[in-house]
Design a protein around this motif. Structure first.
Motif, short mmCIF file in Angstrom:
data_model
loop_
_atom_site.label_atom_id
_atom_site.label_comp_id
_atom_site.label_asym_id
_atom_site.label_seq_id
_atom_site.Cartn_x
_atom_site.Cartn_y
_atom_site.Cartn_z
N ARG A 153 0.89 -1.15 -0.04
CA ARG A 153 0.11 -0.04 -0.04
C ARG A 153 0.89 1.34 0.04
O ARG A 153 0.45 2.30 -0.68
N LEU A 154 1.88 1.35 0.93
CA LEU A 154 2.53 2.43 0.89
C LEU A 154 3.63 2.52 -0.40
O LEU A 154 3.84 3.67 -0.80
N ALA A 155 4.15 1.38 -0.89
CA ALA A 155 4.90 1.61 -2.04
C ALA A 155 3.94 2.22 -3.37
O ALA A 155 4.37 3.10 -4.01
N LEU A 156 2.72 1.89 -3.64
CA LEU A 156 1.88 2.02 -4.24
C LEU A 156 1.28 3.62 -4.20
O LEU A 156 1.40 4.27 -5.26
N GLN A 157 1.25 3.90 -2.84
CA GLN A 157 1.00 5.44 -2.74
C GLN A 157 2.33 6.21 -2.85
O GLN A 157 1.96 7.22 -3.62
N ALA A 158 3.40 5.72 -2.58
CA ALA A 158 4.44 6.73 -3.13
C ALA A 158 4.69 6.98 -4.65
O ALA A 158 5.28 7.86 -5.18
N MET A 159 4.42 5.69 -5.39
CA MET A 159 4.69 5.79 -6.81
C MET A 159 3.51 6.70 -7.44
O MET A 159 3.85 7.42 -8.22
N ALA A 160 2.38 6.62 -6.67
CA ALA A 160 1.39 7.60 -7.48
C ALA A 160 1.85 9.02 -7.05
O ALA A 160 1.48 9.74 -7.90
#
Length: 171
Positions: free
Chosen positions: A111-118
């Motif tokens: 979740r955090l990786a996806l948030q950071a990439m977004a």
């Protein structure tokens, strides 16, 4: 601020942007998780990170962000993204993804990786780079699942001399 119930014990998880009051707590998490995985000076790892105690200030720079993860009100993890020093304007680096064992296996790193990439994509980045070490097999598996591909050598000027695994993803 985002809050979600993550399991049947009704533990509350909050993912939010870092504040300067969080510096000491997230630095302690990073040091503790590093030690848990043997990433310490006595095992041959270079562990002197001059920025570890000032992450709020580091990630307040343009096109940078860091999020902490609280479990029941206590910081237990975090991760961020920033421009990759020494590379073009289109490439960022996923950085300092560390989670205490109490957070692992709950999908929070994903979740955090996806948030950071977004966030990175919103900032105009088209590629995301990361470095890690081969002993962090669960992290590598997550990054592969997220579409990161292994590349032959390091990019930029990260100073991570102990990170022999380098990966890149188009955003």
């Amino acid at each position: 601020m985002t809050t979600a119930v993550i399991d049947s014990t009704q533990q509350d998880v909050v993912v939010r942007r870092i504040t300067c009051d969080d510096n000491a707590a997230i630095a302690q998490v990073i040091r503790q998780v590093s030690a848990e995985f043997g990433l310490t000076a006595d095992k041959g790892y270079t562990v002197a990170d001059p920025n570890l105690d000032i992450l709020c200030e580091i990630y307040s720079q343009p096109r940078s962000a860091y999020w902490v993860v609280e479990l029941n009100g206590k910081i237990a993890g975090g991760g961020g993204v920033a421009p990759l020093i020494g590379e073009g304007e289109d490439i960022c680096e996923l950085q300092k993804m560390y989670f205490m064992s109490s957070l692992r296996g709950k999908g929070l790193a994903k979740r955090l990786a996806l948030q950071a990439m977004a966030y990175a994509k919103e900032q105009g980045f088209t590629r995301c780079y990361l470095e890690t070490t081969a002993s962090l097999t669960q992290a590598i598996a997550l990054y592969e699942h997220l579409g990161f591909e292994h590349i032959d050598g390091a990019l930029g000027s990260t100073g991570h001399v102990d990170c022999e695994v380098t990966m890149l993803k188009s955003l």
